[in-house]
Design a protein around this motif. Sequence first.
Motif, short mmCIF file in Angstrom:
data_model
loop_
_atom_site.label_atom_id
_atom_site.label_comp_id
_atom_site.label_asym_id
_atom_site.label_seq_id
_atom_site.Cartn_x
_atom_site.Cartn_y
_atom_site.Cartn_z
N LEU A 63 0.80 -1.12 -0.06
CA LEU A 63 0.19 0.04 -0.07
C LEU A 63 0.75 1.14 -0.07
O LEU A 63 1.96 1.12 0.32
CB LEU A 63 -1.00 -0.10 1.11
N GLU A 64 0.25 2.56 -0.30
CA GLU A 64 1.05 3.60 -0.38
C GLU A 64 1.43 3.75 1.19
O GLU A 64 0.67 3.74 2.15
CB GLU A 64 0.19 4.79 -0.69
N GLY A 65 2.76 4.20 1.50
CA GLY A 65 3.44 4.42 2.74
C GLY A 65 4.01 3.03 3.12
O GLY A 65 4.53 3.06 4.32
N SER A 66 3.79 1.83 2.58
CA SER A 66 4.28 0.79 3.15
C SER A 66 5.86 0.62 3.11
O SER A 66 6.58 -0.12 3.55
CB SER A 66 3.77 -0.49 2.35
N GLY A 67 6.47 1.37 1.93
CA GLY A 67 7.91 1.38 1.78
C GLY A 67 8.03 0.73 0.43
O GLY A 67 9.65 0.75 -0.02
N ALA A 68 7.21 0.26 -0.48
CA ALA A 68 7.51 -0.46 -1.47
C ALA A 68 8.46 0.33 -2.46
O ALA A 68 9.39 0.00 -3.19
CB ALA A 68 6.30 -1.05 -2.26
N ARG A 69 7.78 1.70 -2.97
CA ARG A 69 8.57 2.66 -3.94
C ARG A 69 9.88 3.11 -3.38
O ARG A 69 10.70 3.34 -3.90
CB ARG A 69 7.57 3.64 -4.33
N ASP A 70 9.79 3.18 -1.83
CA ASP A 70 10.99 3.93 -1.40
C ASP A 70 12.21 2.82 -1.47
O ASP A 70 13.38 3.04 -1.55
CB ASP A 70 10.73 4.04 0.15
N VAL A 71 12.05 1.50 -1.35
CA VAL A 71 12.97 0.61 -1.45
C VAL A 71 13.74 0.78 -2.83
O VAL A 71 14.91 0.88 -3.08
CB VAL A 71 12.53 -0.77 -1.48
N LEU A 72 12.83 0.65 -3.90
CA LEU A 72 13.37 1.23 -5.22
C LEU A 72 14.36 2.31 -5.38
O LEU A 72 15.24 2.37 -5.92
CB LEU A 72 12.42 1.12 -6.48
N ALA A 73 13.80 3.41 -4.98
CA ALA A 73 14.60 4.73 -4.83
C ALA A 73 15.78 4.41 -4.16
O ALA A 73 16.80 5.14 -4.70
CB ALA A 73 13.44 5.82 -4.37
N SER A 74 15.72 3.69 -2.85
CA SER A 74 16.74 3.57 -2.41
C SER A 74 17.92 2.55 -3.06
O SER A 74 19.25 3.18 -3.10
CB SER A 74 16.67 2.90 -0.86
N VAL A 75 17.78 1.64 -3.53
CA VAL A 75 18.64 0.77 -4.34
C VAL A 75 19.38 1.59 -5.48
O VAL A 75 20.32 1.43 -5.64
CB VAL A 75 17.57 -0.53 -5.02
N PHE A 76 18.60 2.64 -6.20
CA PHE A 76 19.12 3.44 -7.18
C PHE A 76 20.00 4.59 -6.35
O PHE A 76 20.85 5.01 -7.25
CB PHE A 76 17.80 3.79 -8.09
N GLY A 77 19.62 4.94 -5.31
CA GLY A 77 20.34 6.07 -4.92
C GLY A 77 19.60 7.43 -4.70
O GLY A 77 20.25 8.31 -4.37
N ALA A 78 18.51 7.48 -5.19
CA ALA A 78 17.72 8.59 -4.93
C ALA A 78 17.35 8.73 -3.78
O ALA A 78 16.90 9.77 -3.31
CB ALA A 78 16.34 8.55 -6.02
N LEU A 79 17.27 7.83 -2.80
CA LEU A 79 16.93 7.95 -1.58
C LEU A 79 18.08 6.94 -0.72
O LEU A 79 17.70 5.84 -0.50
CB LEU A 79 15.51 7.25 -1.05
N PRO A 80 19.11 7.58 -0.48
CA PRO A 80 20.25 6.89 0.21
C PRO A 80 19.96 6.24 1.53
O PRO A 80 19.09 6.65 2.45
CB PRO A 80 21.41 7.94 0.50
N ALA A 81 20.38 4.82 1.48
CA ALA A 81 20.08 4.12 2.94
C ALA A 81 20.89 4.67 3.98
O ALA A 81 21.96 5.13 3.80
CB ALA A 81 20.39 2.77 2.41
N ASP A 82 20.32 4.43 5.17
CA ASP A 82 20.96 4.52 6.49
C ASP A 82 21.89 3.68 6.64
O ASP A 82 22.83 3.60 7.51
CB ASP A 82 20.09 4.93 7.43
#
Length: 502
Positions: free
Chosen positions: A287-306
Amino acid sequence: MYEARSVTKSYGAAPALAGVSFAAAPGEVHALLGMNGAGKSTLVKILVGAEQPDAGVLVLDGRELTLGSAREGGEHGIAVVAQDLNVFEHLSVVANLFMMREPRRAGLVDAAAMRERGSRALARVGLTVDPKTLVGALPPADRQRVAIARALLFEPRVLVLDEPTSALQARETQRLLQLVRELRDSGTAIVYVSHFLQEVFSVADRITVLRDGHTAVSGVPVADTSLAETVRVMAGDVSASVDVIPPPRSSDRRGLGLRVDSLTVRGAFEDVSFHADGGEILGIAGLEGSGARDVLASVFGALPADSGTAVLADGREIGRNMTASVHRGVAYVPADRQHSGVMMDASIVDNLVQVRVATLGRGGLFLTRRALTTRASRRIEQLGIKVDRPSDRLRALSGGNQQKVLLGKWLEADASVFLLDDPTAAVDVHARADIHAVIRGLAASGAVVVITSSDGDELLQICDRIGIMYQGRLCAILDNDALTTPALLEAVNTGASPSLVE
């Protein structure tokens, strides 16, 4: 009753509408359907006053109406939520709600009234957010709800909703559809434009279908037709018009893969681990807010992982920054293509060669404009992109063709790992079939494909395995043949449970 009677509109020699009539009655939802290029967007612009017809008239409650602008339409109680939302990201939520319509007291802006009325409008669309928040800080789904709240703020008599659920997940979509029903029951006339035909049939009272600027079906009651018949009228054969299997790069693609270990972005998702092999399509559902799309952004580097890592099969790490990921063959197609995926006011040629030439520097220092256009023209033909001239601005294309350009730029860059965030959102059934053909072709050529979608059925159609994201955690990864639509819906709403596998 609000009507468009025998409306005609041409752009140059190309007729966009030819004698089209359409009526929206109080207390009903009238769906306006058609393929990209059928004339829907032109009719919507005329209905709300953003465009003027060459011939024909608008009639409101039996009186002819001349609209010189969308603002004039608003003054007559005609509101629109446009597909591009038209929100101002650098302004606050409350400023967006009352743009050019601020309530005043003693000649001064009444900030207290704005906050109070704005909060009520946001509550109607299920959005709990500080009205002072900048719209640019909100996710796409919340920006869409701000646009809808703005349209509802002044209690419109006619509400035009153009792809209102394109950025929403299943739960948010159901909330919006319930709101549409409530508005209909309160006497609002609603014009509903959507490519998601299942939701159309769940909320519409009547359906009009446009095809090539003409009326193919006029105001038929939903009870008197079917989804299958509507698709047939809209599009005829909806099989893919492209069969794309991109040739592999000179290096062998065998052995490609992606491994993600304990990836965490605080506030978005935590401890996500998975692997994706070359030649398969891995779906990430949530669902929206579950983190699904954030995972893709992080793998690419658009949302750097902690913390955690994303590593290719050859041992190279990705995700630390976007440029490094691109140089290592990773492509990322974001859900919000108009703001972060393409250059809307640049040419189609420049969009297609952007990554290859500007980021990767391939083609040499003296690559001519003619050579770039030749490359782009081949890609346009391969992907079935409908375009007058490659030099045209991308903004001139339909949403489905814009999305093909976005995929095409990564094919030009010879990417081998594709991270696709909702790649068929708000495109018609033909473009969807074409994009699915491209995705299957990428996997067939050995590429790694990881995809999210706001449409669970899409993941069931094209994925080999599907991961379940719930409240920021990857709960399970299941083979597609172990899932049904009800099971997937249960999974994303509750997390993994024993009832998932039958």
